[in-house]
Design a protein around this motif. Structure first.
Motif, PDB file in Angstrom:
ATOM      1  N   ALA A   1      -3.613   9.903   4.181  1.00 35.07           N
ATOM      2  CA  ALA A   1      -3.856   8.481   4.405  1.00 35.07           C
ATOM      3  C   ALA A   1      -2.921   8.005   5.508  1.00 35.07           C
ATOM      4  O   ALA A   1      -1.755   8.385   5.550  1.00 35.07           O
ATOM      5  CB  ALA A   1      -3.601   7.687   3.130  1.00 35.07           C
ATOM      6  N   THR A   2      -3.449   7.191   6.407  1.00 37.69           N
ATOM      7  CA  THR A   2      -2.650   6.557   7.449  1.00 37.69           C
ATOM      8  C   THR A   2      -2.444   5.115   7.005  1.00 37.69           C
ATOM      9  O   THR A   2      -3.423   4.390   6.795  1.00 37.69           O
ATOM     10  CB  THR A   2      -3.379   6.595   8.806  1.00 37.69           C
ATOM     11  N   ILE A   3      -1.196   4.708   6.860  1.00 37.71           N
ATOM     12  CA  ILE A   3      -0.881   3.380   6.336  1.00 37.71           C
ATOM     13  C   ILE A   3      -0.074   2.589   7.362  1.00 37.71           C
ATOM     14  O   ILE A   3       0.956   3.076   7.857  1.00 37.71           O
ATOM     15  CB  ILE A   3      -0.109   3.490   5.005  1.00 37.71           C
ATOM     16  N   ARG A   4      -0.546   1.398   7.664  1.00 38.19           N
ATOM     17  CA  ARG A   4       0.131   0.537   8.637  1.00 38.19           C
ATOM     18  C   ARG A   4       1.420  -0.048   8.070  1.00 38.19           C
ATOM     19  O   ARG A   4       1.510  -0.364   6.891  1.00 38.19           O
ATOM     20  CB  ARG A   4      -0.787  -0.608   9.059  1.00 38.19           C
TER      21      ARG A   4
ATOM     22  N   GLY B   1       3.178   2.607  11.784  1.00 38.38           N
ATOM     23  CA  GLY B   1       2.914   3.017  10.408  1.00 38.38           C
ATOM     24  C   GLY B   1       3.247   4.471  10.200  1.00 38.38           C
ATOM     25  O   GLY B   1       3.974   5.080  10.986  1.00 38.38           O
TER      26      GLY B   1
ATOM     27  N   VAL C   1      -3.487   4.839  -2.500  1.00 34.55           N
ATOM     28  CA  VAL C   1      -4.672   5.178  -1.711  1.00 34.55           C
ATOM     29  C   VAL C   1      -5.315   6.468  -2.219  1.00 34.55           C
ATOM     30  O   VAL C   1      -6.521   6.531  -2.431  1.00 34.55           O
ATOM     31  CB  VAL C   1      -4.308   5.308  -0.204  1.00 34.55           C
TER      32      VAL C   1
ATOM     33  N   VAL D   1       0.845  -1.184   0.000  1.00 35.81           N
ATOM     34  CA  VAL D   1       0.000   0.000   0.000  1.00 35.81           C
ATOM     35  C   VAL D   1       0.883   1.237   0.000  1.00 35.81           C
ATOM     36  O   VAL D   1       1.792   1.365   0.817  1.00 35.81           O
ATOM     37  CB  VAL D   1      -0.943   0.007   1.225  1.00 35.81           C
TER      38      VAL D   1
ATOM     39  N   SER E   1      -5.286  -2.278   6.765  1.00 33.55           N
ATOM     40  CA  SER E   1      -4.037  -1.746   6.225  1.00 33.55           C
ATOM     41  C   SER E   1      -3.967  -0.217   6.159  1.00 33.55           C
ATOM     42  O   SER E   1      -2.883   0.332   6.288  1.00 33.55           O
ATOM     43  CB  SER E   1      -3.744  -2.333   4.843  1.00 33.55           C
ATOM     44  N   TYR E   2      -5.080   0.483   5.947  1.00 38.25           N
ATOM     45  CA  TYR E   2      -4.998   1.945   5.902  1.00 38.25           C
ATOM     46  C   TYR E   2      -6.335   2.602   6.234  1.00 38.25           C
ATOM     47  O   TYR E   2      -7.389   2.002   6.084  1.00 38.25           O
ATOM     48  CB  TYR E   2      -4.497   2.450   4.544  1.00 38.25           C
TER      49      TYR E   2
END
Length: 149
Positions: free
Chosen positions: A72-75, A56, A39, A34, A105-106
């Motif tokens: 976007a917050t992405i792990r 993340g 995203v 990702v 995941s996000y």
């Protein structure tokens, strides 16, 4: 009798090999690669980011063609759904957008028009949150805060 045992052993080995291949394929595809552009959209360029502890990263992206920011917050390690959030806010105009929930995941994408304005943005994963105030503008100094609840 010996043939039956060999056939059974070959059959068991084949079943084990197929099962292992399936398990490995599932594991490999369970953690997609990702990216912020994946995203937000390919036209969005990353202009800033902030680590959410070791869990993340929150990304601030911008599309110069439409003047919009996306967050976007992405792990780092996708997996079991966890509480996550992403937000973006334009203090000058009051425009804001946010997303929160349990994600694998996000969180996001969240979009807001911000051309020529300072941006406040952030996100969280589990009990760690990060906020960035007055970002990406010349007139104010950026302020970052990371908290663990």
């Amino acid at each position: 009798m010996r043939f039956a045992r060999n056939a059974a052993a070959v059959g068991a080995f084949a079943a084990l090999a197929v099962g292992a291949t399936t398990a490995l394929a599932t594991t490999a595809s369970a953690a997609p690669n990702v990216t912020p552009q994946g995203v937000c959209g390919s036209a969005y360029k990353t202009v800033n980011s902030a680590a959410v502890g070791s869990l993340g990263t929150v990304y601030l992206t911008y599309d110069s063609a439409n003047g919009k920011n996306c967050v976007a917050t992405i792990r780092a390690n996708p997996g079991t759904a966890k509480p996550m959030a992403a937000y973006v806010y334009i203090p000058d105009t009051g425009a804001s957008s946010d997303d929160s929930g349990n994600y694998t995941s996000y969180a996001g994408p969240v979009y807001v028009y911000g051309k020529g304005h300072c941006v406040s943005w952030g996100g969280s994963i589990n009990n760690v949150s990060v906020s960035v105030e007055n970002s990406n503008c010349a007139r104010l100094k950026e302020h970052r805060v990371t908290e663990t609840r």
